[in-house]
Scaffold this motif. Structure first.
Motif, PDB file in Angstrom:
ATOM      1  N   ILE A 227     -45.898 -26.369  10.969  1.00 36.53           N
ATOM      2  CA  ILE A 227     -45.874 -27.830  10.989  1.00 36.53           C
ATOM      3  C   ILE A 227     -46.363 -28.290  12.351  1.00 36.53           C
ATOM      4  CG2 ILE A 227     -44.419 -29.885  10.822  1.00 36.53           C
ATOM      5  CD1 ILE A 227     -42.461 -28.176   9.205  1.00 36.53           C
ATOM      6  N   ASP A 228     -47.309 -29.232  12.373  1.00 32.33           N
ATOM      7  CA  ASP A 228     -47.751 -29.761  13.666  1.00 32.33           C
ATOM      8  C   ASP A 228     -47.274 -31.203  13.812  1.00 32.33           C
ATOM      9  OD1 ASP A 228     -49.521 -31.385  12.251  1.00 32.33           O
ATOM     10  OD2 ASP A 228     -51.320 -30.425  12.996  1.00 32.33           O
ATOM     11  N   GLU A 229     -47.568 -31.790  14.955  1.00 28.77           N
ATOM     12  CA  GLU A 229     -47.040 -33.124  15.257  1.00 28.77           C
ATOM     13  C   GLU A 229     -47.629 -34.215  14.369  1.00 28.77           C
ATOM     14  OE1 GLU A 229     -49.862 -33.079  19.230  1.00 28.77           O
ATOM     15  OE2 GLU A 229     -47.699 -33.124  19.420  1.00 28.77           O
TER      16      GLU A 229
ATOM     17  N   THR B 285     -53.406 -28.356   7.156  1.00 25.66           N
ATOM     18  CA  THR B 285     -54.697 -27.709   6.954  1.00 25.66           C
ATOM     19  C   THR B 285     -54.671 -26.266   7.428  1.00 25.66           C
ATOM     20  OG1 THR B 285     -55.779 -29.831   7.245  1.00 25.66           O
ATOM     21  CG2 THR B 285     -57.169 -27.894   7.434  1.00 25.66           C
ATOM     22  N   TRP B 286     -54.152 -26.041   8.628  1.00 32.90           N
ATOM     23  CA  TRP B 286     -54.115 -24.694   9.191  1.00 32.90           C
ATOM     24  C   TRP B 286     -53.235 -23.784   8.335  1.00 32.90           C
ATOM     25  CZ3 TRP B 286     -56.866 -21.561  11.668  1.00 32.90           C
ATOM     26  CH2 TRP B 286     -56.352 -20.457  12.331  1.00 32.90           C
TER      27      TRP B 286
ATOM     28  N   GLU C 154     -55.190 -22.849   5.255  1.00 37.27           N
ATOM     29  CA  GLU C 154     -56.236 -21.875   5.576  1.00 37.27           C
ATOM     30  C   GLU C 154     -55.657 -20.476   5.734  1.00 37.27           C
ATOM     31  OE1 GLU C 154     -58.473 -23.201   8.962  1.00 37.27           O
ATOM     32  OE2 GLU C 154     -59.074 -25.056   7.975  1.00 37.27           O
ATOM     33  N   LEU C 155     -54.526 -20.354   6.404  1.00 37.94           N
ATOM     34  CA  LEU C 155     -53.883 -19.045   6.565  1.00 37.94           C
ATOM     35  C   LEU C 155     -53.451 -18.473   5.221  1.00 37.94           C
ATOM     36  CD1 LEU C 155     -51.658 -19.606   9.738  1.00 37.94           C
ATOM     37  CD2 LEU C 155     -53.743 -18.235   9.564  1.00 37.94           C
ATOM     38  N   ALA C 156     -52.888 -19.323   4.343  1.00 40.24           N
ATOM     39  CA  ALA C 156     -52.455 -18.872   3.016  1.00 40.24           C
ATOM     40  C   ALA C 156     -53.661 -18.433   2.189  1.00 40.24           C
ATOM     41  CB  ALA C 156     -51.682 -19.974   2.307  1.00 40.24           C
ATOM     42  N   ALA C 157     -54.782 -19.175   2.286  1.00 40.26           N
ATOM     43  CA  ALA C 157     -55.992 -18.808   1.536  1.00 40.26           C
ATOM     44  C   ALA C 157     -56.567 -17.483   2.033  1.00 40.26           C
ATOM     45  CB  ALA C 157     -57.032 -19.916   1.659  1.00 40.26           C
ATOM     46  N   GLN C 158     -56.582 -17.284   3.359  1.00 40.28           N
ATOM     47  CA  GLN C 158     -57.063 -16.012   3.909  1.00 40.28           C
ATOM     48  C   GLN C 158     -56.220 -14.848   3.409  1.00 40.28           C
ATOM     49  OE1 GLN C 158     -57.001 -16.391   8.155  1.00 40.28           O
ATOM     50  NE2 GLN C 158     -58.841 -17.647   8.249  1.00 40.28           N
TER      51      GLN C 158
ATOM     52  N   LEU D 260     -46.513 -14.576  -2.851  1.00 38.02           N
ATOM     53  CA  LEU D 260     -45.923 -15.754  -3.464  1.00 38.02           C
ATOM     54  C   LEU D 260     -44.898 -16.366  -2.526  1.00 38.02           C
ATOM     55  CD1 LEU D 260     -45.359 -14.317  -7.031  1.00 38.02           C
ATOM     56  CD2 LEU D 260     -47.242 -15.733  -6.249  1.00 38.02           C
ATOM     57  N   TYR D 261     -45.231 -17.481  -1.924  1.00 40.12           N
ATOM     58  CA  TYR D 261     -44.255 -18.249  -1.156  1.00 40.12           C
ATOM     59  C   TYR D 261     -44.728 -19.672  -1.077  1.00 40.12           C
ATOM     60  CZ  TYR D 261     -47.303 -17.852   2.930  1.00 40.12           C
ATOM     61  OH  TYR D 261     -48.353 -17.916   3.797  1.00 40.12           O
ATOM     62  N   SER D 262     -43.797 -20.546  -0.872  1.00 38.38           N
ATOM     63  CA  SER D 262     -44.090 -21.977  -0.892  1.00 38.38           C
ATOM     64  C   SER D 262     -44.723 -22.434   0.407  1.00 38.38           C
ATOM     65  CB  SER D 262     -42.790 -22.756  -1.124  1.00 38.38           C
ATOM     66  OG  SER D 262     -43.043 -24.121  -1.017  1.00 38.38           O
ATOM     67  N   SER D 263     -45.693 -23.313   0.320  1.00 37.16           N
ATOM     68  CA  SER D 263     -46.312 -23.916   1.484  1.00 37.16           C
ATOM     69  C   SER D 263     -46.050 -25.413   1.515  1.00 37.16           C
ATOM     70  CB  SER D 263     -47.819 -23.652   1.466  1.00 37.16           C
ATOM     71  OG  SER D 263     -48.094 -22.297   1.591  1.00 37.16           O
ATOM     72  N   LEU D 264     -44.954 -25.829   0.935  1.00 40.27           N
ATOM     73  CA  LEU D 264     -44.672 -27.253   0.822  1.00 40.27           C
ATOM     74  C   LEU D 264     -43.737 -27.707   1.930  1.00 40.27           C
ATOM     75  CD1 LEU D 264     -44.117 -27.512  -3.006  1.00 40.27           C
ATOM     76  CD2 LEU D 264     -46.180 -28.008  -1.721  1.00 40.27           C
ATOM     77  N   VAL D 265     -43.987 -28.895   2.416  1.00 40.92           N
ATOM     78  CA  VAL D 265     -43.119 -29.521   3.418  1.00 40.92           C
ATOM     79  C   VAL D 265     -42.587 -30.803   2.804  1.00 40.92           C
ATOM     80  CG1 VAL D 265     -43.047 -30.603   5.671  1.00 40.92           C
ATOM     81  CG2 VAL D 265     -44.452 -28.589   5.325  1.00 40.92           C
TER      82      VAL D 265
END
Length: 175
Positions: free
Chosen positions: A116-118, A123-124, A127-131, A167-172
């Motif tokens: 999480i950024d400020e 996006t980052w 991108e990490l999850a897609a890689q 498999l892990y969530s990327s939701l905030v």
């Protein structure tokens, strides 16, 4: 009833009692806290809205309360991991302190594997999850190609053998 005794060592890490005893031990941490205090395992977060000076003062009062609580309860604060994440475009980015030490500000933090950024920009993280997913898919593709070429009829992956981290969530949560 047993007599009170001084504990000379901690609970072995990974034991069944570890988290239960920790939760009992920190159960009164949020007494008198004005802002939102989130406790998860050994991670504690204090969150508050600082759109006015009252919000900044409330957060600082809670930090002062925690600074008094920790030595009384014999809890050491990992000051290296203690950070402030200022969220929002018009955030005044007030400085905060824990006890006598100023808390370092951070442009981004990772929480439960979510970066999480400020600006709450993911996006980052995406991108990490897609890689990572592309890497795993490449491994699966190479395995299938080897399986087809070798004539092996054994399934490459079973449903209970999903590679770790796929498999892990990327939701905030949005507020």
């Amino acid at each position: 009833m047993s007599k009170w005794r001084t504990v000379m060592s901690g609970v072995p890490q990974g034991s069944v009692l570890e988290l239960a005893l920790f939760n009992i031990f920190v159960g009164n941490m949020d007494s008198g806290i004005e802002c939102t205090l989130s406790k998860f395992a050994n991670d504690t977060k204090l969150c508050g809205v600082v759109d006015m000076l009252e919000g900044r003062d409330a957060i600082q009062r809670d930090l002062d309360r925690f600074a008094r609580w920790s030595p009384v309860n014999r809890m050491k604060v990992n000051k290296v991991k203690c950070k402030v994440l200022h969220v929002g475009q018009d955030n005044p980015k007030h400085n905060s302190r824990l006890g006598e030490e100023w808390i370092e500000s951070s442009p981004e933090e990772k929480d439960l594997r979510v970066l999480i950024d400020e600006k709450l920009n993911m996006t980052w993280q995406c991108e990490l999850a897609a890689q990572k997913a592309n890497h795993v898919l490449g491994c699966i593709k190479r395995g299938v190609n080897q399986q087809v070429e070798g004539g092996d009829s054994t399934p490459l992956l079973r449903s209970h053998e999903t590679p770790p981290g796929v498999l892990y969530s990327s939701l905030v949560p949005t507020t």
